[in-house]
Design an enzyme around this catalytic site. Sequence first.
Site, PDB file in Angstrom:
ATOM      1  N   GLY A  11       3.683   4.424  13.234  1.00 56.09           N
ATOM      2  CA  GLY A  11       4.402   3.197  13.605  1.00 56.09           C
ATOM      3  C   GLY A  11       3.860   2.649  14.916  1.00 56.09           C
TER       4      GLY A  11
ATOM      5  N   GLU B  61      10.576  16.269  14.746  1.00 55.77           N
ATOM      6  CA  GLU B  61      10.937  16.052  13.343  1.00 55.77           C
ATOM      7  C   GLU B  61      10.070  16.995  12.508  1.00 55.77           C
ATOM      8  OE1 GLU B  61       9.436  12.649  11.165  1.00 55.77           O
ATOM      9  OE2 GLU B  61      11.433  12.293  10.364  1.00 55.77           O
TER      10      GLU B  61
ATOM     11  N   CYS C 130      13.816  11.110   5.878  1.00 52.61           N
ATOM     12  CA  CYS C 130      13.918  10.608   7.246  1.00 52.61           C
ATOM     13  C   CYS C 130      15.330  10.784   7.789  1.00 52.61           C
ATOM     14  CB  CYS C 130      13.510   9.140   7.288  1.00 52.61           C
ATOM     15  SG  CYS C 130      14.393   8.136   6.117  1.00 52.61           S
TER      16      CYS C 130
ATOM     17  N   LYS D 140       0.862  -1.180   0.000  1.00 53.08           N
ATOM     18  CA  LYS D 140       0.000   0.000   0.000  1.00 53.08           C
ATOM     19  C   LYS D 140       0.904   1.238   0.000  1.00 53.08           C
ATOM     20  CE  LYS D 140      -1.660   2.939   2.680  1.00 53.08           C
ATOM     21  NZ  LYS D 140      -1.632   4.142   1.828  1.00 53.08           N
TER      22      LYS D 140
ATOM     23  N   SER E 179       5.715   7.809   9.714  1.00 55.25           N
ATOM     24  CA  SER E 179       5.951   8.583  10.930  1.00 55.25           C
ATOM     25  C   SER E 179       5.949   7.678  12.167  1.00 55.25           C
ATOM     26  CB  SER E 179       4.863   9.647  11.066  1.00 55.25           C
ATOM     27  OG  SER E 179       3.604   9.024  11.052  1.00 55.25           O
ATOM     28  N   THR E 180       6.612   8.155  13.216  1.00 59.04           N
ATOM     29  CA  THR E 180       6.686   7.386  14.461  1.00 59.04           C
ATOM     30  C   THR E 180       5.290   7.196  15.054  1.00 59.04           C
ATOM     31  OG1 THR E 180       8.980   7.978  14.859  1.00 59.04           O
ATOM     32  CG2 THR E 180       7.681   7.425  16.803  1.00 59.04           C
TER      33      THR E 180
ATOM     34  N   GLU F 235      10.358   1.525  10.023  1.00 58.75           N
ATOM     35  CA  GLU F 235      11.354   2.558   9.690  1.00 58.75           C
ATOM     36  C   GLU F 235      10.652   3.887   9.881  1.00 58.75           C
ATOM     37  OE1 GLU F 235      14.562   0.150   7.980  1.00 58.75           O
ATOM     38  OE2 GLU F 235      14.442   2.306   7.727  1.00 58.75           O
TER      39      GLU F 235
HETATM   40  P1  NAD Z   1       2.721   8.668   7.469  1.00 55.91           P
HETATM   41  O1  NAD Z   1       3.057   7.903   8.704  1.00 55.91           O
HETATM   42  O2  NAD Z   1       1.674   9.689   7.537  1.00 55.91           O
HETATM   43  O3  NAD Z   1       2.292   7.683   6.290  1.00 55.91           O
HETATM   44  C1  NAD Z   1       3.102   6.605   5.883  1.00 55.91           C
HETATM   45  C2  NAD Z   1       2.229   5.540   5.273  1.00 55.91           C
HETATM   46  O4  NAD Z   1       1.369   5.046   6.290  1.00 55.91           O
HETATM   47  C3  NAD Z   1       1.314   6.025   4.150  1.00 55.91           C
HETATM   48  O5  NAD Z   1       1.202   5.013   3.162  1.00 55.91           O
HETATM   49  C4  NAD Z   1      -0.013   6.211   4.859  1.00 55.91           C
HETATM   50  O6  NAD Z   1      -1.119   6.074   3.990  1.00 55.91           O
HETATM   51  C5  NAD Z   1       0.030   5.064   5.849  1.00 55.91           C
HETATM   52  N1  NAD Z   1      -0.823   5.237   7.020  1.00 55.91           N
HETATM   53  C6  NAD Z   1      -1.393   6.378   7.512  1.00 55.91           C
HETATM   54  N2  NAD Z   1      -2.151   6.092   8.576  1.00 55.91           N
HETATM   55  C7  NAD Z   1      -2.043   4.765   8.798  1.00 55.91           C
HETATM   56  C8  NAD Z   1      -2.574   3.874   9.768  1.00 55.91           C
HETATM   57  N3  NAD Z   1      -3.383   4.303  10.739  1.00 55.91           N
HETATM   58  N4  NAD Z   1      -2.235   2.569   9.703  1.00 55.91           N
HETATM   59  C9  NAD Z   1      -1.414   2.111   8.745  1.00 55.91           C
HETATM   60  N5  NAD Z   1      -0.894   2.906   7.777  1.00 55.91           N
HETATM   61  C10 NAD Z   1      -1.195   4.216   7.818  1.00 55.91           C
HETATM   62  O7  NAD Z   1       4.112   9.248   6.955  1.00 55.91           O
HETATM   63  P2  NAD Z   1       4.378  10.166   5.692  1.00 55.91           P
HETATM   64  O8  NAD Z   1       3.876  11.531   6.038  1.00 55.91           O
HETATM   65  O9  NAD Z   1       3.917   9.501   4.446  1.00 55.91           O
HETATM   66  O10 NAD Z   1       5.981  10.160   5.689  1.00 55.91           O
HETATM   67  C11 NAD Z   1       6.717  10.956   6.520  1.00 55.91           C
HETATM   68  C12 NAD Z   1       7.229  10.211   7.740  1.00 55.91           C
HETATM   69  O11 NAD Z   1       7.846   8.996   7.337  1.00 55.91           O
HETATM   70  C13 NAD Z   1       8.304  10.952   8.494  1.00 55.91           C
HETATM   71  O12 NAD Z   1       8.085  10.813   9.878  1.00 55.91           O
HETATM   72  C14 NAD Z   1       9.578  10.281   8.087  1.00 55.91           C
HETATM   73  O13 NAD Z   1      10.645  10.417   8.972  1.00 55.91           O
HETATM   74  C15 NAD Z   1       9.142   8.884   7.936  1.00 55.91           C
HETATM   75  N6  NAD Z   1      10.036   8.146   7.039  1.00 55.91           N
HETATM   76  C16 NAD Z   1      10.921   7.264   7.586  1.00 55.91           C
HETATM   77  C17 NAD Z   1      11.816   6.596   6.759  1.00 55.91           C
HETATM   78  C18 NAD Z   1      12.822   5.635   7.338  1.00 55.91           C
HETATM   79  O14 NAD Z   1      13.412   4.872   6.568  1.00 55.91           O
HETATM   80  N7  NAD Z   1      13.029   5.626   8.630  1.00 55.91           N
HETATM   81  C19 NAD Z   1      11.798   6.812   5.397  1.00 55.91           C
HETATM   82  C20 NAD Z   1      10.890   7.726   4.886  1.00 55.91           C
HETATM   83  C21 NAD Z   1       9.997   8.385   5.722  1.00 55.91           C
END
Ligand code: NAD
Length: 498
Positions: free
Chosen positions: A244, A394, A296, A186, A240-241, A262
Amino acid sequence: MDQIARTLSLPETPREFGFFIDGEWRHGRELAEQRSPAHGVPVTRVARCTTDDLNDAVAAARRAFEDRSWAGISGGERAGVLLRAAEILRRRRDEVAYWEVLENGKPIAQARAEIEGCIACFETAAGAARLLHGDSFNSLGDGLFGMVLREPIGVVGLITPWNFPFLILCERVPFILASGCTMVVKPSEVTSATTLILAEILTEVGLPKGVYNVVTGPGRSVGQAMAEHADIDMLSFTGSTGMGRSCVHAAADSNFKKLGLELGGKNPIIVFADSDLEDAADAAAFGISFNTGQCCVSSSRLIVEASVADEFERLLVEKMARIRIGDPLDEATQVGAITTEAQNRTILDYIAKGRDEGARLLTGGEVLEIGAGRFIAPTLFSGVRRDMAIARDEIFGPVLSSFRFETVDEAIAIANDTVYGLAASLWTKDLDKALVVTRRVSAGRFWVNTIMAGGPEMPLGGFKQSGWGREAGVYGVEEYTQIKSVHVEIGKRKHWIG
Ligand code: NAD
């Protein structure tokens, strides 16, 4: 080069994508439109999948796993598929880069370089598919022999973010495939195009149906349902954390699926007075501005030795002012647009908070009016206190906070003063100092006299609240396996019943 890459104009109408289950394309009843962050025009229309679609995708991945059409073939045969995918990706590089730019807003030259990195991921995973192995114990006495088998974990759910839609995908998919697992992906709802294009490529190279499935749509419905799904054996989540944490709860409340996480980062770049200050300033400017800081591993906390801090900040301001920000379809652009309106607001709010909390704005801090896009100038705050919001959170944007230190211990303490532990960069010519700091700063990825360097051979992942597990390289394949200990008796059993 293909047609698209030569012209580099915007599409006249948005491209419509279906979603992909069991080797077939399906059409969504509802579509969501994505606009180019840099141009404001609609570029793609992607299905809002339902939980029924997700259930179909998981069932297809389960059938494909159980029928052994992928898990049951040799690592060499899996490697063949991965190498053919690398070849096709090489041919379609410019096309994939183009859609990445249109949905994400990153510069075209950067996007092409990322696709090169993705090709390397497929090639590396192909090698790992052949080399994956277990262990044996010939030390259990003459009557017993022990084997440790690595088996694919089963059906993997993969949830990816919008900042590196294709690179993050390819740092996972080929390694999951190398392990023998099947999957449902997804992608982020705002950047789904290239994940769907990968389905075309994997079909062309003969991946058995049901091994790679893609459902698209919002995280709060489809993503959440994936995290809760009782027939997904492992979830690899990048985002995002906060999300996660929600995946951890969902896994605990459903089937205890294994999790790879991650997550976020607030990464330090530590600059000692004895370093090459020109090199370090270039790296600091790159580290916070690359991908508009929506990275990230962005180095968002500058920790600089007090004796050179004024000089270093001057150098850095001068370099940040020369970054070429603009239309991502322009070959010369180094920094493009902010991907989503919500992220744009978040970044601007943090810049306002930094000012309100008394940090000194040395450069940037403003919106750049470039066409119909969302652009923010790379920003440097000096005199940041460790309790300020711009020091702790962040931001996920081009906003760098500068701190000063007098001693090695103080530099390490500032670097570790965060809940995150994703990456760190360190600049010094003193080898002893480099090793001491590398050992004592908590980060899953460390760069000494460099920044954001590496390749798919090296594992990726975080310490502390930046995540669990590792992706890429041999470690990344092993992550998608589980271990079975097999005990084989040799000769006649010594009877229990006399
Ligand atoms: P996000 O957490 O909002 O979304 C990430 C993914 O999770 C998307 O596909 C989103 O649709 C999905 N999602 C949203 N709500 C969900 C839920 N309740 N259950 C399951 N999935 C859900 O993050 P973002 O805004 O897309 O990305 C930015 C964040 O990602 C930042 O915090 C960044 O640091 C982190 N990030 C980490 C890494 C790494 O390798 N550590 C890499 C890239 C981004």
